[in-house]
Design an enzyme around this catalytic site. Structure first.
Site, short mmCIF file in Angstrom:
data_model
loop_
_atom_site.label_atom_id
_atom_site.label_comp_id
_atom_site.label_asym_id
_atom_site.label_seq_id
_atom_site.Cartn_x
_atom_site.Cartn_y
_atom_site.Cartn_z
N GLY A 1 0.83 -1.19 0.00
CA GLY A 1 0.00 0.00 0.00
C GLY A 1 0.87 1.24 0.00
O GLY A 1 2.02 1.21 0.44
N GLN B 1 2.99 10.16 1.16
CA GLN B 1 4.29 9.49 1.26
C GLN B 1 5.20 9.81 0.07
O GLN B 1 6.40 9.58 0.12
CB GLN B 1 4.12 7.97 1.34
CG GLN B 1 3.47 7.50 2.64
CD GLN B 1 3.32 5.99 2.64
OE1 GLN B 1 2.36 5.46 2.10
NE2 GLN B 1 4.28 5.29 3.24
N CYS C 1 5.61 -0.06 7.29
CA CYS C 1 5.29 1.11 6.46
C CYS C 1 6.52 1.48 5.64
O CYS C 1 7.63 1.47 6.17
CB CYS C 1 4.91 2.28 7.37
SG CYS C 1 4.48 3.78 6.48
N LEU C 2 6.32 1.79 4.36
CA LEU C 2 7.45 2.16 3.51
C LEU C 2 8.13 3.44 4.00
O LEU C 2 9.29 3.68 3.68
CB LEU C 2 6.99 2.33 2.05
CG LEU C 2 6.52 1.03 1.37
CD1 LEU C 2 5.98 1.32 -0.01
CD2 LEU C 2 7.64 0.00 1.30
N HIS D 1 -4.66 1.53 7.17
CA HIS D 1 -3.30 2.07 7.37
C HIS D 1 -3.04 3.21 6.38
O HIS D 1 -2.55 4.28 6.77
CB HIS D 1 -2.28 0.93 7.17
CG HIS D 1 -0.85 1.36 7.18
ND1 HIS D 1 0.06 0.93 8.12
CD2 HIS D 1 -0.15 2.18 6.35
CE1 HIS D 1 1.24 1.48 7.87
NE2 HIS D 1 1.14 2.24 6.79
N GLU D 2 -3.39 2.99 5.11
CA GLU D 2 -3.13 4.03 4.09
C GLU D 2 -4.02 5.25 4.32
O GLU D 2 -3.58 6.39 4.13
CB GLU D 2 -3.34 3.48 2.68
CG GLU D 2 -2.43 2.30 2.31
CD GLU D 2 -0.97 2.52 2.64
OE1 GLU D 2 -0.50 3.67 2.59
OE2 GLU D 2 -0.29 1.52 2.98
N HIS E 1 -2.60 7.75 6.69
CA HIS E 1 -1.60 8.66 6.13
C HIS E 1 -2.27 9.96 5.65
O HIS E 1 -1.64 11.01 5.65
CB HIS E 1 -0.89 8.02 4.93
CG HIS E 1 0.22 7.07 5.32
ND1 HIS E 1 1.37 7.49 5.95
CD2 HIS E 1 0.36 5.74 5.13
CE1 HIS E 1 2.17 6.45 6.16
NE2 HIS E 1 1.58 5.37 5.67
NI NI Z 1 2.44 3.44 5.67
#
Ligand code: NI
Length: 180
Positions: free
Chosen positions: A46, A51, A94-95, A136-137, A140
C-alpha cells in the site's frame, strides 16, 4: 512508468492532513499509476500520496501476495462508511518507516466508498489484510502513522532509531558533496 521518491520518517510532510481530490482527471490517474509502480518496486502492499510528497487524498493498495495475480485498487477520497465492532491485531510495517514492525489493533471489517481511476464512485467491503492496508493508508491522509497507534515507549524507540539513521544518511550525503 515513473518511480517516485518515498518520504521516510521523521518528516513533517508525513504529519499533514491531505486535501480532497476534486475530480480524478488524467493527471490524477497518472499519479495513481506511478504510485502503484513505486509501491510494487519498493516492494509494498500500500502507498498513500502524502508518502510521495503529494498532499491529496489518494491511496493505492494491493494485498495479493507472492505468486497470486495482482489485485490493485486505486482510490481517491476513500471514506469508511461502516466498520465492524470486532477488532483484530495485525503486525504492520510502512514504507516510510523502513524495517520497523509493530502490532496494531483495528476494526476487522470495513465498508469503503471511494472514487476510482475513472472518476467513478465505488463501494467495497474489505476484511483481513485488505481491510488493514486500506485503514493504514487512510491514516496517512490524516497525517497519522501506524506508530501513532502504539505505546509512547515503543513509538519513541522507533522514532529515535529512524532519526539516527537519517542523521547518518545526511552526514554521508554531505561528505559525498564535500569530496566531489
Ligand atoms: Ni504506511
Amino acid at each position: 512508468m515513473a518511480l517516485l521518491d518515498i518520504i521516510v520518517a521523521p518528516d513533517p510532510r508525513l504529519k499533514k492532513k491531505a486535501a480532497a481530490v476534486e475530480r480524478v482527471d488524467a493527471a490524477t490517474a497518472k499519479l495513481m499509476a506511478d504510485m502503484l509502480d513505486t509501491m510494487y518496486e519498493a516492494p509494498g502492499v500500500g502507498l498513500a500520496a502524502p508518502q510521495v510528497g503529494v498532499l491529496k487524498r489518494i491511496i493505492v493498495v494491493d494485498p495479493a501476495r507472492d505468486e497470486a495475480p495482482p489485485a490493485p485498487l486505486k482510490m481517491a477520497n476513500p471514506e469508511i462508511v461502516w466498520a465492524s465492532v470486532e477488532t483484530k491485531i495485525h503486525e504492520e510495517g510502512c514504507l516510510s518507516l523502513p524495517e520497523e514492525y509493530e502490532e496494531v489493533r483495528r476494526p476487522d471489517k470495513i465498508k469503503v466508498r471511494y472514487v476510482d481511476e475513472h472518476n467513478e464512485i465505488r463501494t467495497i467491503d474489505a476484511e483481513g489484510l485488505l481491510s488493514v492496508i486500506i485503514q493504514h493508508e487512510m491514516d496517512h491522509l490524516e497525517g497519522t502513522l501506524f506508530v501513532d497507534h502504539i505505546s509512547n515507549l515503543k513509538r519513541n524507540m522507533i522514532m529515535r532509531r529512524l532519526t539516527k539513521i537519517k542523521k547518518l544518511d545526511d552526514a554521508a550525503k554531505r561528505h559525498a558533496i564535500e569530496t566531489t
